[in-house]
Design a protein around this motif. Structure first.
Motif, PDB file in Angstrom:
ATOM      1  N   ALA A 183     -50.487  26.807   8.565  1.00 44.02           N
ATOM      2  CA  ALA A 183     -51.524  26.349   7.641  1.00 44.02           C
ATOM      3  C   ALA A 183     -52.668  27.348   7.556  1.00 44.02           C
ATOM      4  O   ALA A 183     -53.212  27.603   6.469  1.00 44.02           O
ATOM      5  CB  ALA A 183     -52.036  24.976   8.066  1.00 44.02           C
ATOM      6  N   ASP A 184     -53.052  27.935   8.687  1.00 48.36           N
ATOM      7  CA  ASP A 184     -54.113  28.927   8.688  1.00 48.36           C
ATOM      8  C   ASP A 184     -53.748  30.136   7.827  1.00 48.36           C
ATOM      9  O   ASP A 184     -54.616  30.754   7.192  1.00 48.36           O
ATOM     10  CB  ASP A 184     -54.403  29.401  10.111  1.00 48.36           C
ATOM     11  N   ASN A 233     -50.198  24.625  12.910  1.00 44.23           N
ATOM     12  CA  ASN A 233     -51.576  25.015  12.598  1.00 44.23           C
ATOM     13  C   ASN A 233     -51.655  26.474  12.175  1.00 44.23           C
ATOM     14  O   ASN A 233     -52.400  26.831  11.255  1.00 44.23           O
ATOM     15  CB  ASN A 233     -52.472  24.763  13.809  1.00 44.23           C
ATOM     16  N   MET A 284     -49.090  17.882  10.184  1.00 45.44           N
ATOM     17  CA  MET A 284     -48.808  18.274   8.800  1.00 45.44           C
ATOM     18  C   MET A 284     -49.708  17.542   7.818  1.00 45.44           C
ATOM     19  O   MET A 284     -50.217  18.131   6.856  1.00 45.44           O
ATOM     20  CB  MET A 284     -47.333  18.022   8.473  1.00 45.44           C
ATOM     21  N   PRO A 288     -57.763  29.189   4.450  1.00 42.15           N
ATOM     22  CA  PRO A 288     -56.522  29.905   4.760  1.00 42.15           C
ATOM     23  C   PRO A 288     -56.644  31.385   4.416  1.00 42.15           C
ATOM     24  O   PRO A 288     -57.405  31.774   3.510  1.00 42.15           O
ATOM     25  CB  PRO A 288     -55.490  29.219   3.859  1.00 42.15           C
ATOM     26  N   THR A 302     -48.059  26.148   2.686  1.00 44.13           N
ATOM     27  CA  THR A 302     -48.344  24.764   2.305  1.00 44.13           C
ATOM     28  C   THR A 302     -47.169  23.829   2.557  1.00 44.13           C
ATOM     29  O   THR A 302     -47.207  22.666   2.145  1.00 44.13           O
ATOM     30  CB  THR A 302     -48.739  24.697   0.821  1.00 44.13           C
ATOM     31  N   GLY A 338     -58.119  24.367  11.060  1.00 46.71           N
ATOM     32  CA  GLY A 338     -58.582  23.432  10.056  1.00 46.71           C
ATOM     33  C   GLY A 338     -60.039  23.602   9.674  1.00 46.71           C
ATOM     34  O   GLY A 338     -60.532  22.907   8.792  1.00 46.71           O
ATOM     35  N   ASN A 391     -44.732  26.993  -2.820  1.00 50.29           N
ATOM     36  CA  ASN A 391     -44.821  26.287  -1.538  1.00 50.29           C
ATOM     37  C   ASN A 391     -43.764  26.814  -0.567  1.00 50.29           C
ATOM     38  O   ASN A 391     -42.721  26.191  -0.351  1.00 50.29           O
ATOM     39  CB  ASN A 391     -44.635  24.783  -1.762  1.00 50.29           C
ATOM     40  N   ARG A 450     -53.218  19.003   8.026  1.00 47.29           N
ATOM     41  CA  ARG A 450     -53.350  20.382   7.559  1.00 47.29           C
ATOM     42  C   ARG A 450     -52.806  20.609   6.147  1.00 47.29           C
ATOM     43  O   ARG A 450     -52.791  21.735   5.652  1.00 47.29           O
ATOM     44  CB  ARG A 450     -52.634  21.337   8.525  1.00 47.29           C
ATOM     45  N   GLY A 451     -52.345  19.570   5.489  1.00 49.27           N
ATOM     46  CA  GLY A 451     -51.878  19.713   4.111  1.00 49.27           C
ATOM     47  C   GLY A 451     -50.550  20.429   3.980  1.00 49.27           C
ATOM     48  O   GLY A 451     -50.309  21.129   2.987  1.00 49.27           O
ATOM     49  N   LEU A 452     -49.668  20.258   4.962  1.00 47.17           N
ATOM     50  CA  LEU A 452     -48.334  20.841   4.919  1.00 47.17           C
ATOM     51  C   LEU A 452     -47.324  19.800   4.462  1.00 47.17           C
ATOM     52  O   LEU A 452     -47.213  18.723   5.063  1.00 47.17           O
ATOM     53  CB  LEU A 452     -47.921  21.348   6.304  1.00 47.17           C
TER      54      LEU A 452
END
Length: 309
Positions: free
Chosen positions: A68-69, A65, A95, A37, A73, A33, A44, A98-100
């Motif tokens: 997301a890295d 994680n 999620m 990325p 998405t 985070g 997506n 991390r914006g998932l």
């Protein structure tokens, strides 16, 4: 040069191998985070648990994680409904952080060898509706919008039209539950080769059922792997079903592995979805063509390649 060799030789600078074995996981755990990325995708794409376990470790939170890295998405998990509530909550928190987006999970018990929704059996219908109610609570917990529904096996004793009517009635009753929560079940047609005897097989059939149910809570899960086997003609069939498709899943054919390992031109398919303005989730419901960390990096590289438009 063979297509797979070209992709591997063109692996991006963020490759696992450039970081030396498990170094990528160590980097992930140390600074999740806190950095940009590695990739920026047009769609997506949603991996699942276990897809990157060699690079990220066994812990589901570490795997999220890692996804997301890499720049993914979204995330999907067929088994989310069956996971302990405490783990569901931990995954949901990760999620969100991390914006998932949460993709599909399976909403109910699927009958693989006998009729359930097709039969018109009221006990089976009641069981299905109770599963839907329980899945609503799971969806709320993990911030899901979609859940997968498979109507079950063909009832050999009933005319196909009666079976269709039985399925439609069950889905209408489920839709009444889901509409109140602004949730959507997505019906998944499954191909005859891998799943012989199932009722729902083709995209036109799913389209007709969704039109009959006539609810925003009932849409199609268009799994490109299944429909390549079942009917082919992918892009025209996607266009024909477009207003009833709520979700996509992918896998190459033959083999049901990552894009670039089979016959489907996923670069063109993904470009088409993007050009049509699709902003939903594309679930990565397939295996890895090669074992270990090298196979996991190959999956990432395949999506980078097929998303390059």
């Amino acid at each position: 040069m063979k297509r797979r060799s070209f992709i591997q030789k063109g692996a991006l600078s963020g490759s696992f191998f450039a970081l030396g074995g498990t170094g990528l996981f160590a980097l992930n755990a140390a600074g999740a985070g806190n950095r940009e990325p590695l990739h920026e995708f047009n769609l997506n794409y949603a991996p699942h648990l276990g897809m990157f376990k060699n690079m990220a470790g066994d812990d589901p939170v570490d795997q999220l994680n890692f996804m997301a890295d890499q720049g993914f998405t979204a995330f999907e998990d067929n088994e989310m409904r069956n996971r302990p509530v405490e783990l569901q909550q931990k995954m949901a928190d990760t999620m969100q952080k991390r914006g998932l987006q949460m993709g599909v999970f399976v909403a109910h018990k699927i009958y693989w060898t006998e009729g359930n929704l097709t039969s018109g059996n009221l006990d089976k219908r009641a069981e299905f509706l109770e599963d839907i109610k329980q899945s609503v609570e799971v969806a709320k917990r993990v911030n899901a919008k979609w859940m997968t529904v498979v109507p079950g096996y063909v009832d050999q004793r009933l005319d196909a039209n009666y079976q269709t009517a039985n399925v439609i009635e069950s889905l209408k009753q489920a839709s009444a539950i889901l509409e109140k929560e602004n949730l959507t079940m997505v019906l998944e047609p499954l191909n005859f080769f891998n799943h012989p005897g199932l009722f729902l097989k083709e995209s036109p059939q799913a389209y007709m059922i969704c039109k009959a149910v006539d609810s925003p809570a009932c849409k199609i899960l268009f799994d490109i792997y299944h429909q390549q086997i079942q009917e082919g003609n992918l892009i025209p069939n996607i266009d024909a079903c477009w207003d009833e498709i709520g979700y996509f899943q992918v896998g190459d054919n033959p083999g049901r592995k990552e894009p670039t390992t089979g016959e489907i031109n996923y670069l063109n398919v993904f470009r088409h979805l993007h050009d049509k303005g699709f902003t939903g989730i594309v679930g990565m419901e397939h295996g890895n063509s090669m074992p270990g960390a090298a196979g996991e990096q190959a999956v990432i590289d395949a999506y980078v390649t097929c998303d390059d438009f």
